[in-house]
Scaffold this motif. Structure first.
Motif, PDB file in Angstrom:
ATOM      1  N   GLY A   1      31.555  30.009  54.153  1.00 45.82           N
ATOM      2  CA  GLY A   1      32.528  29.747  53.085  1.00 45.82           C
ATOM      3  C   GLY A   1      33.203  30.920  52.692  1.00 45.82           C
ATOM      4  N   ALA A   2      32.439  32.105  52.410  1.00 46.35           N
ATOM      5  CA  ALA A   2      32.751  33.299  51.902  1.00 46.35           C
ATOM      6  C   ALA A   2      33.680  33.927  52.710  1.00 46.35           C
ATOM      7  CB  ALA A   2      31.665  34.086  51.390  1.00 46.35           C
ATOM      8  N   GLN A   3      33.265  33.874  54.124  1.00 45.44           N
ATOM      9  CA  GLN A   3      33.951  34.545  54.998  1.00 45.44           C
ATOM     10  C   GLN A   3      35.590  33.712  55.163  1.00 45.44           C
ATOM     11  OE1 GLN A   3      33.272  37.131  56.435  1.00 45.44           O
ATOM     12  NE2 GLN A   3      35.038  37.299  58.015  1.00 45.44           N
ATOM     13  N   LYS A   4      35.219  32.573  55.070  1.00 46.55           N
ATOM     14  CA  LYS A   4      36.605  31.712  55.268  1.00 46.55           C
ATOM     15  C   LYS A   4      37.607  32.110  54.138  1.00 46.55           C
ATOM     16  CE  LYS A   4      35.238  27.807  57.780  1.00 46.55           C
ATOM     17  NZ  LYS A   4      35.031  26.310  58.094  1.00 46.55           N
ATOM     18  N   LYS A   5      37.129  32.053  52.715  1.00 48.41           N
ATOM     19  CA  LYS A   5      37.665  32.762  51.776  1.00 48.41           C
ATOM     20  C   LYS A   5      38.191  34.021  51.781  1.00 48.41           C
ATOM     21  CE  LYS A   5      37.705  32.916  46.472  1.00 48.41           C
ATOM     22  NZ  LYS A   5      36.676  32.862  45.453  1.00 48.41           N
ATOM     23  N   LYS A   6      37.526  34.793  52.298  1.00 50.36           N
ATOM     24  CA  LYS A   6      37.991  36.280  52.527  1.00 50.36           C
ATOM     25  C   LYS A   6      39.525  36.395  53.506  1.00 50.36           C
ATOM     26  CE  LYS A   6      36.313  40.891  54.044  1.00 50.36           C
ATOM     27  NZ  LYS A   6      35.112  41.721  54.197  1.00 50.36           N
ATOM     28  N   GLU A   7      39.025  35.658  54.660  1.00 50.07           N
ATOM     29  CA  GLU A   7      40.110  35.635  55.803  1.00 50.07           C
ATOM     30  C   GLU A   7      41.226  35.036  55.210  1.00 50.07           C
ATOM     31  OE1 GLU A   7      38.411  33.514  58.845  1.00 50.07           O
ATOM     32  OE2 GLU A   7      37.144  35.269  59.627  1.00 50.07           O
ATOM     33  N   THR A   8      41.171  33.854  54.249  1.00 46.35           N
ATOM     34  CA  THR A   8      42.247  33.112  53.923  1.00 46.35           C
ATOM     35  C   THR A   8      42.942  34.169  52.828  1.00 46.35           C
ATOM     36  OG1 THR A   8      41.283  30.996  53.932  1.00 46.35           O
ATOM     37  CG2 THR A   8      43.411  31.372  52.579  1.00 46.35           C
ATOM     38  N   LEU A   9      42.301  34.886  52.200  1.00 40.93           N
ATOM     39  CA  LEU A   9      43.102  35.929  51.055  1.00 40.93           C
ATOM     40  C   LEU A   9      43.675  36.888  51.911  1.00 40.93           C
ATOM     41  CD1 LEU A   9      43.413  37.146  48.190  1.00 40.93           C
ATOM     42  CD2 LEU A   9      41.330  38.099  48.549  1.00 40.93           C
ATOM     43  N   LEU A  10      43.169  37.390  53.091  1.00 36.62           N
ATOM     44  CA  LEU A  10      43.728  38.556  53.949  1.00 36.62           C
ATOM     45  C   LEU A  10      44.832  38.071  54.504  1.00 36.62           C
ATOM     46  CD1 LEU A  10      43.689  41.259  55.284  1.00 36.62           C
ATOM     47  CD2 LEU A  10      42.050  40.078  56.906  1.00 36.62           C
ATOM     48  N   SER A  11      44.784  36.728  54.867  1.00 43.28           N
ATOM     49  CA  SER A  11      46.087  36.064  55.759  1.00 43.28           C
ATOM     50  C   SER A  11      47.188  36.109  54.684  1.00 43.28           C
ATOM     51  CB  SER A  11      45.766  34.758  56.042  1.00 43.28           C
ATOM     52  OG  SER A  11      47.177  34.290  56.805  1.00 43.28           O
ATOM     53  N   GLU A  12      47.026  35.568  53.431  1.00 42.25           N
ATOM     54  CA  GLU A  12      48.115  35.724  52.513  1.00 42.25           C
ATOM     55  C   GLU A  12      48.760  36.911  52.094  1.00 42.25           C
ATOM     56  OE1 GLU A  12      46.223  33.771  49.047  1.00 42.25           O
ATOM     57  OE2 GLU A  12      46.085  31.668  50.147  1.00 42.25           O
ATOM     58  N   LYS A  13      47.714  37.772  52.085  1.00 40.75           N
ATOM     59  CA  LYS A  13      48.192  39.235  51.610  1.00 40.75           C
ATOM     60  C   LYS A  13      49.070  39.635  52.895  1.00 40.75           C
ATOM     61  CE  LYS A  13      45.358  42.163  49.862  1.00 40.75           C
ATOM     62  NZ  LYS A  13      44.204  42.983  49.582  1.00 40.75           N
ATOM     63  N   VAL A  14      48.601  39.517  54.044  1.00 44.14           N
ATOM     64  CA  VAL A  14      49.335  40.171  55.190  1.00 44.14           C
ATOM     65  C   VAL A  14      50.738  39.196  55.507  1.00 44.14           C
ATOM     66  CG1 VAL A  14      49.683  40.190  57.785  1.00 44.14           C
ATOM     67  CG2 VAL A  14      47.535  40.885  56.740  1.00 44.14           C
ATOM     68  N   ILE A  15      50.820  37.911  55.303  1.00 49.14           N
ATOM     69  CA  ILE A  15      52.217  37.234  55.245  1.00 49.14           C
ATOM     70  C   ILE A  15      53.037  37.525  54.230  1.00 49.14           C
ATOM     71  CG2 ILE A  15      53.166  34.950  54.854  1.00 49.14           C
ATOM     72  CD1 ILE A  15      50.555  33.573  56.031  1.00 49.14           C
ATOM     73  N   GLN A  16      52.621  37.889  52.924  1.00 48.33           N
ATOM     74  CA  GLN A  16      53.519  38.565  51.879  1.00 48.33           C
ATOM     75  C   GLN A  16      53.840  39.871  52.018  1.00 48.33           C
ATOM     76  OE1 GLN A  16      54.147  36.961  48.558  1.00 48.33           O
ATOM     77  NE2 GLN A  16      55.725  38.216  49.350  1.00 48.33           N
ATOM     78  N   MET A  17      53.145  40.698  52.713  1.00 50.95           N
ATOM     79  CA  MET A  17      53.508  42.053  52.855  1.00 50.95           C
ATOM     80  C   MET A  17      54.920  41.928  54.075  1.00 50.95           C
ATOM     81  SD  MET A  17      52.189  44.218  51.169  1.00 50.95           S
ATOM     82  CE  MET A  17      52.226  46.009  52.098  1.00 50.95           C
ATOM     83  N   MET A  18      54.426  41.094  55.142  1.00 50.18           N
ATOM     84  CA  MET A  18      55.234  40.906  56.030  1.00 50.18           C
ATOM     85  C   MET A  18      56.622  40.442  55.529  1.00 50.18           C
ATOM     86  SD  MET A  18      54.287  41.923  59.130  1.00 50.18           S
ATOM     87  CE  MET A  18      55.193  41.130  60.291  1.00 50.18           C
TER      88      MET A  18
END
Length: 328
Positions: A21-38
């Motif tokens: 669950g923590a890993q999924k939360k981390k991956e979700t946060l990372l994905s959101e940051k990359v999408i926003q930067m793109m």
């Protein structure tokens, strides 16, 4: 027995599903940051950041992308001409990466203006601009992640080599077409062609040795003053100390120079050359003896004064240079 079974099931669920669950939360946060930067990069090649954006998308983990940030002061009241020149080159580099076929989310380019993110300057103990920093995808920036602006200049090509060293991302710098050079060359050729046409019946001026000597002398002075180095490295015109406001026109290192420095050296070399010419004319011409004395004194004054200034510049740049004349 049933209680022990429940406890076993509870620990099994915690240890099996908790980290996931923590890993999924981390991956979700990372994905959101990359999408926003793109998304930001799709609108502006150089992402403008303030303190909040910097802390969230650059400082705070997780992050699997590198960020190259230019810390600058572009507001007119800051009077940072070098910042504007560096910003133009940084824009060229970012545009070359953004519109290349190899563009990925591995590296982003951003800027932090002092008036929009002074808290970031304080956080990083930064007191000068422009400054280029690379924030790697993992870990903290090292000493080599700070770009040596005074040594390498801020030309987009030099920045691209530094980015390649830090991120392994090769960026081919593509500059917008500049027609000023071809237009100036065409105008010069047109003037020369027009003069040649108007004086087509008397072209003796083309064989005038003074004309060719003056042209050759101008070319030599331009090359020996360091204009080619400026064209390759793209150094700032001068440096203004943000703390004291003092402007330096001579770089303190023998490994770099300012544009203003080349103009000063060009002027000094031209003055020394003029002095030598006056001395030669005073010794060989047949004009009145009084005028020859004036030419001799003027020539000696030019050579002694400006050669002394040249030596003082060498002593300022090459520490330990033993020679001086008239002034230290």
């Amino acid at each position: 027995m049933f209680g022990k079974l429940l406890i076993s099931v509870f620990f099994l669920l915690v240890f099996h599903y908790g980290p996931t669950g923590a890993q999924k939360k981390k991956e979700t946060l990372l994905s959101e940051k990359v999408i926003q930067m793109m998304e930001w990069a799709s609108k502006r090649s150089v992402i403008r950041m303030n303190g909040d954006k910097f802390r969230r998308f650059v400082k705070a983990p997780p992050r699997n992308y590198s960020v190259v940030i230019m810390f600058t002061a572009l507001q007119p009241q800051r009077q940072c001409g070098v910042c504007r020149q560096a910003d133009e080159e940084f824009q060229v580099l970012a545009n070359s990466w953004r519109y290349s076929s190899a563009f990925t989310n591995k590296v982003f380019f951003a800027s932090v203006d002092f008036d929009e993110g002074s808290d970031v300057f304080q956080m990083l103990n930064m007191n000068s601009a422009p400054t280029f920093l690379h924030f790697p995808s993992k870990g903290k920036p090292r000493r080599s992640d700070t770009y040596e602006l005074q040594v390498r200049g801020f030309a987009a090509e030099q920045l691209a080599r530094w980015v390649a060293d830090r991120t392994d991302v090769q960026i081919r710098v593509i500059r917008p077409p500049n027609y000023a050079g071809p237009l100036l060359l065409g105008f010069l050729l047109a003037v020369i062609g027009g003069l040649a046409y108007l004086r087509r019946h008397n072209l003796e001026f083309l064989f005038n040795k003074n004309v060719w000597a003056f042209s050759a002398l101008c070319f030599v002075l331009i090359m020996t003053s360091g204009q080619m180095w400026n064209h390759i490295r793209g150094p700032p015109y001068a440096h203004k100390n943000p703390s004291t406001g003092q402007v330096s026109y001579i770089h303190g290192s023998s490994q770099a120079q300012f544009v203003a420095e080349t103009h000063i050296v060009l002027l000094f070399n031209a003055a020394v050359t003029m002095g030598i010419v006056l001395l030669c004319e005073a010794a060989t011409t047949d004009i009145d003896i009084g005028k020859r004395k004036i030419m001799c004194v003027a020539g000696m004054g030019l050579v002694m004064l400006f050669f002394s200034w040249l030596l003082s510049i060498f002593r300022a740049k090459y520490h330990g240079y033993p020679y001086s004349f008239l002034m230290s």
